[in-house]
Write an enzyme that holds these catalytic residues in place. Sequence first.
Site, PDB file in Angstrom:
ATOM      1  N   ASP A 155       2.149  11.044   3.437  1.00 44.57           N
ATOM      2  CA  ASP A 155       2.857  11.564   4.030  1.00 44.57           C
ATOM      3  C   ASP A 155       1.976  12.108   4.935  1.00 44.57           C
ATOM      4  O   ASP A 155       1.157  13.736   4.935  1.00 44.57           O
ATOM      5  CB  ASP A 155       3.388  12.435   3.077  1.00 44.57           C
ATOM      6  CG  ASP A 155       5.124  12.788   3.165  1.00 44.57           C
ATOM      7  OD1 ASP A 155       5.655  12.509   4.398  1.00 44.57           O
ATOM      8  OD2 ASP A 155       5.115  13.641   2.449  1.00 44.57           O
TER       9      ASP A 155
ATOM     10  N   LYS B  99      11.170   3.648  -0.252  1.00 47.36           N
ATOM     11  CA  LYS B  99      10.905   4.899  -0.486  1.00 47.36           C
ATOM     12  C   LYS B  99      11.154   5.796  -1.943  1.00 47.36           C
ATOM     13  O   LYS B  99      12.090   5.572  -2.532  1.00 47.36           O
ATOM     14  CB  LYS B  99      12.114   5.863   0.146  1.00 47.36           C
ATOM     15  CG  LYS B  99      11.634   5.291   1.894  1.00 47.36           C
ATOM     16  CD  LYS B  99      10.393   5.865   2.564  1.00 47.36           C
ATOM     17  CE  LYS B  99      10.649   6.667   3.383  1.00 47.36           C
ATOM     18  NZ  LYS B  99      11.028   7.621   4.218  1.00 47.36           N
TER      19      LYS B  99
ATOM     20  N   CYS C 135      12.232  45.674 -16.488  1.00 48.76           N
ATOM     21  CA  CYS C 135      12.388  46.102 -16.853  1.00 48.76           C
ATOM     22  C   CYS C 135      12.288  47.601 -17.806  1.00 48.76           C
ATOM     23  O   CYS C 135      11.298  46.792 -18.996  1.00 48.76           O
ATOM     24  CB  CYS C 135      14.095  46.009 -18.030  1.00 48.76           C
ATOM     25  SG  CYS C 135      15.048  46.440 -19.275  1.00 48.76           S
TER      26      CYS C 135
ATOM     27  N   CYS D 171      17.265  46.278 -24.461  1.00 52.96           N
ATOM     28  CA  CYS D 171      17.280  45.934 -23.611  1.00 52.96           C
ATOM     29  C   CYS D 171      17.930  44.594 -24.463  1.00 52.96           C
ATOM     30  O   CYS D 171      16.706  44.163 -25.072  1.00 52.96           O
ATOM     31  CB  CYS D 171      16.416  44.912 -22.927  1.00 52.96           C
ATOM     32  SG  CYS D 171      17.347  43.822 -21.856  1.00 52.96           S
TER      33      CYS D 171
ATOM     34  N   TYR E  67      -4.097   1.240   8.285  1.00 51.82           N
ATOM     35  CA  TYR E  67      -3.149   0.425   8.008  1.00 51.82           C
ATOM     36  C   TYR E  67      -2.687  -0.417   8.827  1.00 51.82           C
ATOM     37  O   TYR E  67      -1.780  -1.900   8.527  1.00 51.82           O
ATOM     38  CB  TYR E  67      -1.888   0.971   7.750  1.00 51.82           C
ATOM     39  CG  TYR E  67      -0.598   1.276   8.575  1.00 51.82           C
ATOM     40  CD1 TYR E  67      -0.430   1.198   9.666  1.00 51.82           C
ATOM     41  CD2 TYR E  67      -0.374   3.257   8.563  1.00 51.82           C
ATOM     42  CE1 TYR E  67       0.296   1.682  10.719  1.00 51.82           C
ATOM     43  CE2 TYR E  67       0.235   3.818   9.336  1.00 51.82           C
ATOM     44  CZ  TYR E  67       0.770   2.822  10.397  1.00 51.82           C
ATOM     45  OH  TYR E  67       1.313   3.750  11.239  1.00 51.82           O
TER      46      TYR E  67
ATOM     47  N   GLU F  77       0.641  -1.114  -0.040  1.00 49.68           N
ATOM     48  CA  GLU F  77      -0.345   0.053   0.408  1.00 49.68           C
ATOM     49  C   GLU F  77       1.126   0.767  -0.037  1.00 49.68           C
ATOM     50  O   GLU F  77       2.334   0.509   0.594  1.00 49.68           O
ATOM     51  CB  GLU F  77      -0.940  -0.094   0.885  1.00 49.68           C
ATOM     52  CG  GLU F  77      -0.404  -0.219   2.960  1.00 49.68           C
ATOM     53  CD  GLU F  77      -1.775  -0.755   3.266  1.00 49.68           C
ATOM     54  OE1 GLU F  77      -2.468   0.644   3.282  1.00 49.68           O
ATOM     55  OE2 GLU F  77      -1.360  -1.303   4.488  1.00 49.68           O
TER      56      GLU F  77
ATOM     57  N   CYS G  65      20.732  45.910 -19.099  1.00 48.48           N
ATOM     58  CA  CYS G  65      20.736  47.312 -20.154  1.00 48.48           C
ATOM     59  C   CYS G  65      20.559  48.101 -19.873  1.00 48.48           C
ATOM     60  O   CYS G  65      21.013  49.135 -20.083  1.00 48.48           O
ATOM     61  CB  CYS G  65      19.524  47.107 -21.576  1.00 48.48           C
ATOM     62  SG  CYS G  65      18.798  47.367 -20.570  1.00 48.48           S
TER      63      CYS G  65
ATOM     64  N   CYS H 235      17.943  47.593 -14.518  1.00 47.29           N
ATOM     65  CA  CYS H 235      17.808  46.285 -15.628  1.00 47.29           C
ATOM     66  C   CYS H 235      19.358  45.621 -15.192  1.00 47.29           C
ATOM     67  O   CYS H 235      20.374  46.458 -16.008  1.00 47.29           O
ATOM     68  CB  CYS H 235      18.090  46.369 -17.021  1.00 47.29           C
ATOM     69  SG  CYS H 235      17.861  45.099 -17.783  1.00 47.29           S
TER      70      CYS H 235
ATOM     71  N   LYS I 194       3.089   4.799   1.361  1.00 51.38           N
ATOM     72  CA  LYS I 194       3.013   5.267   2.203  1.00 51.38           C
ATOM     73  C   LYS I 194       2.474   7.003   2.293  1.00 51.38           C
ATOM     74  O   LYS I 194       2.814   7.633   1.614  1.00 51.38           O
ATOM     75  CB  LYS I 194       4.418   5.290   2.617  1.00 51.38           C
ATOM     76  CG  LYS I 194       4.707   5.461   4.053  1.00 51.38           C
ATOM     77  CD  LYS I 194       5.940   5.253   4.604  1.00 51.38           C
ATOM     78  CE  LYS I 194       6.997   5.260   6.486  1.00 51.38           C
ATOM     79  NZ  LYS I 194       6.093   6.710   6.690  1.00 51.38           N
TER      80      LYS I 194
HETATM   81  O1  I6G Z   1       4.197   4.456   9.176  1.00 47.42           O
HETATM   82  C1  I6G Z   1       3.682   3.343   8.129  1.00 47.42           C
HETATM   83  C2  I6G Z   1       2.934   3.335   7.257  1.00 47.42           C
HETATM   84  C3  I6G Z   1       2.279   2.639   7.219  1.00 47.42           C
HETATM   85  C4  I6G Z   1       3.632   2.253   9.180  1.00 47.42           C
HETATM   86  C5  I6G Z   1       2.802   0.881   8.619  1.00 47.42           C
HETATM   87  C6  I6G Z   1       1.971   1.851   7.024  1.00 47.42           C
HETATM   88  O2  I6G Z   1       1.287   0.615   6.674  1.00 47.42           O
HETATM   89  C7  I6G Z   1       0.952   1.002   5.260  1.00 47.42           C
HETATM   90  N1  I6G Z   1       3.001   0.246   8.656  1.00 47.42           N
HETATM   91  C8  I6G Z   1       3.545  -0.741   9.891  1.00 47.42           C
HETATM   92  C9  I6G Z   1       3.476  -1.763  10.731  1.00 47.42           C
HETATM   93  C10 I6G Z   1       4.611   0.712  10.248  1.00 47.42           C
HETATM   94  N2  I6G Z   1       4.128   1.766  10.246  1.00 47.42           N
HETATM   95  C11 I6G Z   1       5.003   0.583  11.803  1.00 47.42           C
END
Ligand code: I6G
Length: 676
Positions: free
Chosen positions: A120, A317, A429, A435, A228, A116, A414, A411, A118
């Site tokens: 942010d 990552k 300018c 120019c 998750y 899946e 020029c 400028c 991750k």
């Molecule tokens: O920080 C995390 C983001 C997503 C996770 C995670 C995750 O699973 C989609 N799964 C685990 C088991 C842990 N951190 C510890």
Amino acid sequence: MPTSKLIREVQALRERLDDWNYQYYVLDQPTVPDAEYDRCMRRLNELEAQHPALQRPDSPTQRVGAAPLDKFRQVSHEIPMLSLDNAFDEQAMLDFNRRLLDRLGAQYQPLEFACEPKLDGIAVSLLYRDGLLERGATRGDGSTGEDITHNVRTIACIPLRLRGAGFPGLLEVRGEIYMPRAGFEALNELARQRGDKTFVNPRNAAAGSLRQLDARITAQRPLQMCCYGVGQVQGGALPDTHFEVLASLQEWGLRINPESRVVSGIDACDAYYRELAARRELLPYDIDGIVYKVNQLALQQRLGFVSRAPRWAIARKFPAQEEMTRLLDVEFQVGRTGAITPVARLAPVFVGGVTVSNATLHNADEIARLGLRLGDTVIVRRAGDVIPQIVSVVQSRRPAGAAEIVFPQRCPVCGSAVERSGDEAVLRCMGGLVCAAQQKAAIRHFASRRAMDIDGLGDKLIDQLVERGLVENVAGLYRLTREQLLGLERMGEKSADNLLQALEASKHTSLPRFLFALGIREVGEATALALARHFGSWEALAGASEEQLLQVDDVGPVVADHLVQFFDSPSSMEVVAQLRAAGVSWPDLAVAAAELPLAGQTWVVTGKLEAMDRDAAKAALQALGAKVAGSVSARTHCVVAGPGAGSKLGRATELGIEVIDEAAFQALLARHGSAG
Ligand code: I6G
């Protein structure tokens, strides 16, 4: 005392509102119009206010508590919230797979993985007792977090009570709270309008929104959660695989990521990674990688943990989109319209998959907003193919005596005066075509592929032509002789002949291309096409009044003003006359607009396109008769979305409007014989 009829009505309203929330937030399938939802919510509020005995903490009306807290309570996690090991390349994934098989035995090859994105966001834990949301907490250091129950209760996709049956008596759900990009942009836009500080990125905005003592503020923020996994589980059993656990969570009313998949073997993990990396910019939220978990819970148990991370999971990552580097200098570039743009020269840094050493700073307002000084350590962001941006300054690393950035008084190319006109943030300018920077930029634009398409007239050549005084403006290009060209550096006979041929060929053009090539301010390809189609001939356009210009789709008062200034300028008209005398010509347009294939339709183009830029895409759509709008509304027919599409894509999805990617768009153009 409420009657039993009233009690039934209240119950029915709650169930209906819970169902609609579930369909909207968890299944992503809205089923009722907002007005109907609001009507039911108002009625429930009314009944609960009239009969306080009917109030319940898990009612959909009870998301925002009354009084702000004075501080956050600490929460200790019974089962620590661990972190994940990271993999930065394919080899690290192969190593991960090998480590798993070494422990489990080769007979488990190929292993099944749950994959899946991750997100942010901010990791949180939700504790449900007998199906009721009891506590929400941040991850903190993994052992101790902060109690944010009052805030998580305001997040519409988090159920206050679990749905259905079969959930454990005590269930701790873990996941990520995040802010979708569209919501982030809208929030920052509002902050800008109010003169408030903006958030640097969606993650910071989500974190800031959760760290509010007053839940009424959190309730205004567009937060979402994707679950998750689970932590504590008592009084009930879970299925055998991670993926089935996710499916159960969804049945109980919790949101999971719709991109989650089960794959077999490490090669399939790589294919999933590549697929999501390619679609990353089209997702409505930021992700920084992919999480892989051994799917069988029994195998997870056998694998166990190492220090603070599970052995059975890894996060692959994506190349970082933000990195830290140092601002070495700021240079000022002069563009085609005289706009002076500050450009940051940076210590080279690898970010978003490439080495970046320059970033645009837009204008003086942007420098002031960042509070930037020379020598500062800065955070640089490069997402997709978007030009790198400085997103913030690391104040704690500012060197002593860091100098302010001073804008030039004249400028830098020029020496002419510079001016800020009206409430524009841009400094310009005033040298015009005196120019050299503006001369060069105007010629570059004139010769570019989507304008006059003069093959072989590159930047270096243009620099030489202007610096040696051979060409002062675009008309001068058609007076160049073979001898003059042969006198230039790195110019052989063949290149000179090819360039002369390309110049000759460029004379047969179209009215929209010619108009675009002239570089009139604010007249991009789409506007040039609209003007050409509206007036049909140069003469009709050049003679048009401001009122007549304003009749054209795409032309507002600013564009009309620039057009009038251009046609009123004797020097501009002289250049056009010289171009026409040199043989530049085009056929007049005569197309029955109503007969075009996309006549009557409104389209929106958003995100970055590969094969053609956005203006070209607009022009192509307009050539097929479509109107191209800047925002998505119920009247939009279709949205063309490239990587980096943000709020417009989100809005289109919300409204159920057709969205096509660039490949489908190109196919459509090809079907109508106008591919870019
Ligand atoms: O920080 C995390 C983001 C997503 C996770 C995670 C995750 O699973 C989609 N799964 C685990 C088991 C842990 N951190 C510890």
